[in-house]
Motif scaffolding. Structure first.
Motif, PDB file in Angstrom:
ATOM      1  N   ALA A 174      -7.724   2.607  -7.190  1.00  0.00           N
ATOM      2  CA  ALA A 174      -8.165   1.612  -6.204  1.00  0.00           C
ATOM      3  C   ALA A 174      -7.600   0.256  -6.603  1.00  0.00           C
ATOM      4  CB  ALA A 174      -9.687   1.564  -6.152  1.00  0.00           C
ATOM      5  N   SER A 175      -6.853  -0.362  -5.700  1.00  0.00           N
ATOM      6  CA  SER A 175      -6.163  -1.595  -6.071  1.00  0.00           C
ATOM      7  C   SER A 175      -6.617  -2.798  -5.275  1.00  0.00           C
ATOM      8  CB  SER A 175      -4.658  -1.420  -5.883  1.00  0.00           C
ATOM      9  OG  SER A 175      -4.393  -1.207  -4.505  1.00  0.00           O
ATOM     10  N   VAL A 176      -7.410  -2.571  -4.231  1.00  0.00           N
ATOM     11  CA  VAL A 176      -7.811  -3.727  -3.430  1.00  0.00           C
ATOM     12  C   VAL A 176      -9.268  -3.608  -2.990  1.00  0.00           C
ATOM     13  CG1 VAL A 176      -6.714  -2.669  -1.409  1.00  0.00           C
ATOM     14  CG2 VAL A 176      -7.327  -5.085  -1.333  1.00  0.00           C
ATOM     15  N   MET A 177      -9.934  -4.747  -2.999  1.00  0.00           N
ATOM     16  CA  MET A 177     -11.314  -4.805  -2.533  1.00  0.00           C
ATOM     17  C   MET A 177     -11.457  -5.964  -1.557  1.00  0.00           C
ATOM     18  SD  MET A 177     -14.818  -5.531  -4.629  1.00  0.00           S
ATOM     19  CE  MET A 177     -14.931  -3.848  -5.201  1.00  0.00           C
ATOM     20  N   VAL A 178     -12.093  -5.661  -0.414  1.00  0.00           N
ATOM     21  CA  VAL A 178     -12.397  -6.726   0.539  1.00  0.00           C
ATOM     22  C   VAL A 178     -13.914  -6.917   0.526  1.00  0.00           C
ATOM     23  CG1 VAL A 178     -12.344  -7.422   2.968  1.00  0.00           C
ATOM     24  CG2 VAL A 178     -10.454  -6.067   1.995  1.00  0.00           C
ATOM     25  N   VAL A 179     -14.364  -8.143   0.411  1.00  0.00           N
ATOM     26  CA  VAL A 179     -15.802  -8.404   0.476  1.00  0.00           C
ATOM     27  C   VAL A 179     -16.094  -9.209   1.736  1.00  0.00           C
ATOM     28  CG1 VAL A 179     -17.820  -9.387  -0.672  1.00  0.00           C
ATOM     29  CG2 VAL A 179     -15.938  -8.460  -2.044  1.00  0.00           C
ATOM     30  N   GLU A 180     -16.877  -8.606   2.642  1.00  0.00           N
ATOM     31  CA  GLU A 180     -17.244  -9.294   3.876  1.00  0.00           C
ATOM     32  C   GLU A 180     -18.424 -10.229   3.613  1.00  0.00           C
ATOM     33  OE1 GLU A 180     -16.093  -8.823   7.122  1.00  0.00           O
ATOM     34  OE2 GLU A 180     -14.861  -6.997   7.006  1.00  0.00           O
TER      35      GLU A 180
ATOM     36  N   ARG B 219      -9.128 -12.092   9.340  1.00  0.00           N
ATOM     37  CA  ARG B 219      -9.564 -10.752   8.982  1.00  0.00           C
ATOM     38  C   ARG B 219      -8.509  -9.680   9.292  1.00  0.00           C
ATOM     39  NH1 ARG B 219     -13.687  -7.684  11.392  1.00  0.00           N
ATOM     40  NH2 ARG B 219     -14.648  -6.436   9.748  1.00  0.00           N
ATOM     41  N   ARG B 220      -7.870  -9.823  10.448  1.00  0.00           N
ATOM     42  CA  ARG B 220      -6.909  -8.800  10.834  1.00  0.00           C
ATOM     43  C   ARG B 220      -5.767  -8.719   9.817  1.00  0.00           C
ATOM     44  NH1 ARG B 220      -6.189  -5.190  14.715  1.00  0.00           N
ATOM     45  NH2 ARG B 220      -4.102  -4.323  14.482  1.00  0.00           N
TER      46      ARG B 220
ATOM     47  N   LYS C  57      -3.756  -6.202 -15.941  1.00  0.00           N
ATOM     48  CA  LYS C  57      -3.242  -7.137 -14.939  1.00  0.00           C
ATOM     49  C   LYS C  57      -4.437  -7.915 -14.392  1.00  0.00           C
ATOM     50  CE  LYS C  57       1.227  -5.971 -14.074  1.00  0.00           C
ATOM     51  NZ  LYS C  57       1.327  -4.821 -14.935  1.00  0.00           N
ATOM     52  N   PRO C  58      -4.324  -9.212 -14.329  1.00  0.00           N
ATOM     53  CA  PRO C  58      -5.456  -9.939 -13.755  1.00  0.00           C
ATOM     54  C   PRO C  58      -5.614  -9.567 -12.274  1.00  0.00           C
ATOM     55  CG  PRO C  58      -3.594 -11.410 -14.124  1.00  0.00           C
ATOM     56  CD  PRO C  58      -3.207 -10.076 -14.690  1.00  0.00           C
ATOM     57  N   ILE C  59      -6.826  -9.685 -11.798  1.00  0.00           N
ATOM     58  CA  ILE C  59      -7.075  -9.394 -10.393  1.00  0.00           C
ATOM     59  C   ILE C  59      -6.843 -10.684  -9.604  1.00  0.00           C
ATOM     60  CG2 ILE C  59      -8.828  -8.647  -8.753  1.00  0.00           C
ATOM     61  CD1 ILE C  59     -10.245  -7.431 -11.337  1.00  0.00           C
ATOM     62  N   THR C  60      -5.973 -10.609  -8.622  1.00  0.00           N
ATOM     63  CA  THR C  60      -5.730 -11.792  -7.797  1.00  0.00           C
ATOM     64  C   THR C  60      -6.845 -11.918  -6.778  1.00  0.00           C
ATOM     65  OG1 THR C  60      -3.394 -11.304  -8.012  1.00  0.00           O
ATOM     66  CG2 THR C  60      -4.021 -12.935  -6.338  1.00  0.00           C
ATOM     67  N   THR C  61      -7.578 -13.015  -6.831  1.00  0.00           N
ATOM     68  CA  THR C  61      -8.688 -13.206  -5.903  1.00  0.00           C
ATOM     69  C   THR C  61      -8.343 -14.306  -4.909  1.00  0.00           C
ATOM     70  OG1 THR C  61     -10.254 -12.567  -7.614  1.00  0.00           O
ATOM     71  CG2 THR C  61     -11.140 -13.760  -5.719  1.00  0.00           C
ATOM     72  N   THR C  62      -8.544 -14.029  -3.623  1.00  0.00           N
ATOM     73  CA  THR C  62      -8.310 -15.076  -2.623  1.00  0.00           C
ATOM     74  C   THR C  62      -9.450 -15.106  -1.626  1.00  0.00           C
ATOM     75  OG1 THR C  62      -6.972 -13.453  -1.441  1.00  0.00           O
ATOM     76  CG2 THR C  62      -5.774 -15.159  -2.615  1.00  0.00           C
ATOM     77  N   VAL C  63      -9.711 -16.299  -1.114  1.00  0.00           N
ATOM     78  CA  VAL C  63     -10.748 -16.456  -0.102  1.00  0.00           C
ATOM     79  C   VAL C  63     -10.070 -16.587   1.257  1.00  0.00           C
ATOM     80  CG1 VAL C  63     -12.688 -17.867   0.671  1.00  0.00           C
ATOM     81  CG2 VAL C  63     -12.217 -17.634  -1.777  1.00  0.00           C
ATOM     82  N   LYS C  64     -10.513 -15.818   2.236  1.00  0.00           N
ATOM     83  CA  LYS C  64      -9.951 -15.885   3.594  1.00  0.00           C
ATOM     84  C   LYS C  64     -11.072 -16.118   4.595  1.00  0.00           C
ATOM     85  CE  LYS C  64      -5.691 -14.695   2.506  1.00  0.00           C
ATOM     86  NZ  LYS C  64      -4.654 -15.705   2.494  1.00  0.00           N
TER      87      LYS C  64
ATOM     88  N   GLU D  41      -4.501  -5.693   7.458  1.00  0.00           N
ATOM     89  CA  GLU D  41      -3.109  -5.219   7.458  1.00  0.00           C
ATOM     90  C   GLU D  41      -2.588  -5.099   6.030  1.00  0.00           C
ATOM     91  OE1 GLU D  41      -1.919  -7.010  11.837  1.00  0.00           O
ATOM     92  OE2 GLU D  41      -1.089  -7.977  10.038  1.00  0.00           O
ATOM     93  N   PHE D  42      -2.989  -6.071   5.214  1.00  0.00           N
ATOM     94  CA  PHE D  42      -2.602  -6.027   3.814  1.00  0.00           C
ATOM     95  C   PHE D  42      -3.193  -4.794   3.127  1.00  0.00           C
ATOM     96  CE2 PHE D  42      -3.589  -7.016  -0.629  1.00  0.00           C
ATOM     97  CZ  PHE D  42      -2.322  -7.290  -1.108  1.00  0.00           C
ATOM     98  N   VAL D  43      -4.468  -4.512   3.464  1.00  0.00           N
ATOM     99  CA  VAL D  43      -5.111  -3.330   2.907  1.00  0.00           C
ATOM    100  C   VAL D  43      -4.327  -2.085   3.312  1.00  0.00           C
ATOM    101  CG1 VAL D  43      -7.193  -1.885   3.014  1.00  0.00           C
ATOM    102  CG2 VAL D  43      -7.410  -4.382   2.826  1.00  0.00           C
ATOM    103  N   MET D  44      -3.917  -2.042   4.586  1.00  0.00           N
ATOM    104  CA  MET D  44      -3.154  -0.895   5.071  1.00  0.00           C
ATOM    105  C   MET D  44      -1.862  -0.725   4.289  1.00  0.00           C
ATOM    106  SD  MET D  44      -3.334   1.624   6.940  1.00  0.00           S
ATOM    107  CE  MET D  44      -3.919   1.932   8.587  1.00  0.00           C
ATOM    108  N   ASP D  45      -1.194  -1.838   3.975  1.00  0.00           N
ATOM    109  CA  ASP D  45       0.037  -1.761   3.174  1.00  0.00           C
ATOM    110  C   ASP D  45      -0.229  -1.116   1.820  1.00  0.00           C
ATOM    111  OD1 ASP D  45       1.444  -2.977   5.159  1.00  0.00           O
ATOM    112  OD2 ASP D  45       1.443  -4.985   4.235  1.00  0.00           O
ATOM    113  N   GLU D  46      -1.347  -1.518   1.210  1.00  0.00           N
ATOM    114  CA  GLU D  46      -1.696  -0.946  -0.096  1.00  0.00           C
ATOM    115  C   GLU D  46      -1.952   0.559   0.032  1.00  0.00           C
ATOM    116  OE1 GLU D  46      -2.241  -2.363  -3.529  1.00  0.00           O
ATOM    117  OE2 GLU D  46      -0.682  -3.501  -2.509  1.00  0.00           O
TER     118      GLU D  46
END
Ligand code: ADP
Ligand code: MG
Length: 697
Positions: free
Chosen positions: A561-567, A464-465, A452-459, A469-474
């Motif tokens: 592990a399905s999600v990564m956040v990069v600060e 951040r909050r 599955k391709p990794i969906t990448t988005t810039v926020k 929250e999305f991370v919490m859902d995962e």
């Protein structure tokens, strides 16, 4: 001190116009000899000027004209300034020239003299019909002499050294320097239509026009690239020539069994890379091959088969990983797959080496050949390790090891083993030759099916909050998450800029939104054992959220592990972001990478957008190269290759190919090095230490 003999190795202090004080300043910017000074190439040039007719001058422009001088006059202005005026006339018109405060000119300038002048065109106050020119520079010409429109060099400098100093001293060097001997073979000069070395060295500093400057640059850049390519080929040849390699047997029963034991079919790219490896291994020239492929493209699977092949021929194989935990992971996979086929796998890491008993047992089993394949870390290159019959050395993630460390491993057996290097660093195709010129390169471009391709988005920070929250859902869905930060601990200067460190983010999340979740912190300053423990517990699912620095870049598979956040994502190179992103999406579920950044810098924004739209590591690397320029990129990628002073691997791509081609031809005739002694000497100076380490390590 007077010196009759001129040597390029002479101390720069003895150049006319330099002396001890200026020499000290030059030393500070790395210039110690005439040669250093000569190769302190201009970083730019002052604009070329075009010779104008006087009648065509434009007010406000800096222009160049030539003509004959008349009506030379001087006067003292009210503020004491001495003003010299004269008329300069060509066949059609006159311009009034003005010099300020250059009294000595009254003795130099003569009516009727032919003059070439550059200066700024203004209205004339004294004579409404004429234009005037404030003279910046002038040159006295003979009647039949062509004015020199040449462009002036601009040098990288320091406060204490002016451009004028550089130009004068350089011009003194040119005067004193005898004609430089050519170092390239005449065939190469002719084929690539190159300027002579002597001409190029002079013209790069004082070109008569842009075109000559380009020709000079091209010649000098060609030399640099050619020398690097010769050096890399020399390293390769030495490795391949001084000992015969191991001639592996054609595939037999064991290889077939291993291929059948794989839980998947190889992709087309994997198959063709394996074929290249097979034919290298079956020949008696030592293999030196690089497998380049994105994270997860299946390099290790191919390397495993190559290791089985060496075992099938009665040899031992070794796989060196950059970290203990990666070695463990490989060890487990290899054992599960290959032990049932009767292949014995050993592990040699720092942890094993620290316990005397375990170390001795391991060393013994390696030396006796009881282990067929040994997987480990740097511990493998320690002195006590000796193999019985080493047939293949595989190193994983080569940028973590130096050329020298690789060489040490190759020496651990009587015969020169085959060598395979795996890297996931997506070096652009255009640079592979320069950086890995001593290796043959195989690429795996396609990913195994079903990823599955990794969906990448810039926020932005403001979102951040929502991101967390999305991370919490995962996490609620049973998944795990990574949070990556650019710094370990809060630093004073960075805090001002509002950069969050891993420690701060860990505090914030584990005490705040994620208080009910098992969180862990991982960074490079922890002890290896602590790091491994954290990573192991994350992999086992005990920790659900891992806050870390880039230490996870060369990482362990955590399929859950399905999600990564990069600060502060703008602070990472694209190659690093891509490597990091490869940590998620290792399972069969949809995976997400969220890049948080408030960057307003255009290039920064564009780079992150590329992350959103491009999932191919090579393409990404090309884009990064385009945006950041080669300097930075090359710096990260090269290991111990000489710096390029004038060539630019990006811009000079076409030339890089020519230089490679020329180097291959040149190096293919062994007599050439003896024939071109000056070239060989240069090569030796640049690469000699590498040969030594290859041979004596
Ligand atoms: P790399 O070393 O390039 O990071 P690996 O060889 O570790 O990649 O492969 C990544 C994952 O994909 C592993 O779990 C491996 O078992 C799996 N894999 C490798 N090749 C294939 C293939 N051809 N088809 C399906 N899965 C594959
Ligand atoms: Mg890998």
């Amino acid at each position: 001190m007077s010196r009759d003999k001129f040597e390029l190795t002479d101390n720069i202090m003895y150049l006319k116009g330099v002396g001890p004080r200026k020499a000290a300043a030059l030393n500070k910017i790395g210039i110690k000899t005439f040669y250093d000074f000569l190769t302190h190439y201009p970083r730019g040039y002052e604009d070329e000027c075009i010779l104008s007719d006087i009648s065509a001058l434009t007010v406000g422009e800096v222009e160049a004209v030539e003509g004959h001088l008349s009506n030379i006059r001087s006067r003292q202005a009210r503020n004491g300034l001495l003003i010299i005026n004269a008329l300069l006339g060509d066949d059609f018109d006159y311009v009034q020239l003005t010099w300020f405060n250059q009294k000595y000119l009254l003795n130099t300038l003569k009516n009727g003299m032919r003059l070439f002048v550059k200066g700024k065109v203004t209205e004339s106050y004294s004579n409404g019909n004429l234009l005037a020119m404030q003279v910046h520079s002038y040159e006295i010409l003979d009647e039949d002499e062509e004015p020199n429109l040449g462009i002036a060099p601009i040098y990288a400098s320091t406060a204490s050294l002016s451009q004028k100093f550089f130009r004068t001293a350089m011009s003194n060097l040119m005067t004193k320097m005898p004609e430089l001997d050519e170092i390239l073979p005449p065939e190469i000069i002719a084929r690539y239509d190159l300027m002579s070395l002597d001409e190029a060295m002079r013209a790069i500093h004082f070109p008569s026009d842009r075109d000559e400057m380009e020709q000079a640059r091209r010649r000098l850049a060609f030399d640099e690239l050619f020398l690097i390519q010769c050096g890399l080929l020399l390293i390769k040849q030495q490795a391949q020539d001084d000992q015969l390699g191991i001639k592996h047997a054609p595939d037999g029963r064991l290889m077939r069994a291993a291929l059948e034991a794989l839980p998947f079919a190889l992709t087309g790219d994997q198959r063709s890379v394996l074929e290249e490896i097979t034919s290298d291994m079956e020949s008696d020239r030592p293999m030196r091959r690089l497998i380049q492929g994105d994270v997860g493209s299946g390099k290790t699977a191919v390397a495993m088969l190559a290791l089985v092949k060496t075992v099938a021929s009665g040899n031992q194989g070794v796989l060196m990983a950059p970290t203990e935990i990666l070695a463990m992971q490989h060890y487990e996979k290899f054992s599960a797959m290959l032990e049932p086929l009767g292949i014995r796998i050993g592990l040699l890491t720092g942890q094993v080496t620290r316990a005397k008993k375990r170390r001795e047992t391991a060393y013994e089993k390696i030396a006796s050949g009881e282990f067929d394949i040994v997987i480990g870390t740097h511990a493998l290159i320690e002195e006590g390790v000796q193999f019985r019959r080493l047939g293949l050395v595989v190193t994983d993630e080569q940028h973590r090891f130096g050329v020298t460390q690789r060489a040490v491993l190759e020496q651990k057996s009587e015969r020169r083993p085959d060598m395979l290097v795996m890297t996931a660093t997506p070096i652009p195709r255009t640079m592979t030759l320069t950086v890995y010129g001593d290796l043959d390169v195989s690429q795996i471009k396609e990913l195994p099916p079903g990823r599955k391709p990794i969906t990448t988005t810039v926020k932005r920070q403001a979102q951040r909050r929502r991101v967390y929250e999305f991370v919490m859902d995962e996490l609620d869905r049973g998944r795990q998450a990574y949070v990556v930060c650019p710094l370990i601990e809060p630093s004073e200067s960075e805090r001002l800029e509002g950069v969050r460190s891993a420690e701060e983010v860990f505090e914030e999340l584990s005490k705040g939104m994620f208080a009910t979740v098992d969180c862990a912190l991982l960074h490079g300053r922890m002890k290896p054992r602590e790091k491994d423990e954290v990573m192991e517990r994350f992999r086992a699912g005990e920790f659900r959220l891992l806050v870390s620095t880039t230490v996870i870049e060369v990482g362990v598979d955590v399929p859950n592990a399905s999600v990564m956040v990069v600060e502060h994502a703008e602070r990472f190179g694209l190659a690093t972001l891509h490597q990091l992103r490869g940590r998620v999406g290792r399972g069969s579920d949809a995976a997400y990478c969220i890049l948080i950044s408030d960057t307003k810098n255009d290039v920064g924004v564009e780079r992150l957008e590329i992350m959103e739209t491009t999932s191919n590591g090579f393409q990404l690397a090309e884009e990064d190269l385009r945006l950041r320029g080669p300097g930075q990129f090359f710096g990260e990628a090269q290991h111990g290759l000489p710096d390029l002073k004038i060539a630019d691997v990006f811009r000079d791509l076409g030339m890089l190919k020519e230089a490679r081609e020329a180097a291959e031809e040149f190096m293919s005739d062994k007599k050439n090095l003896a024939r071109y002694a000056r070239l060989s000497k240069k090569l030796y100076v640049a690469y000699g230490d590498k040969f030594v380490s290859m041979q004596n390590a």
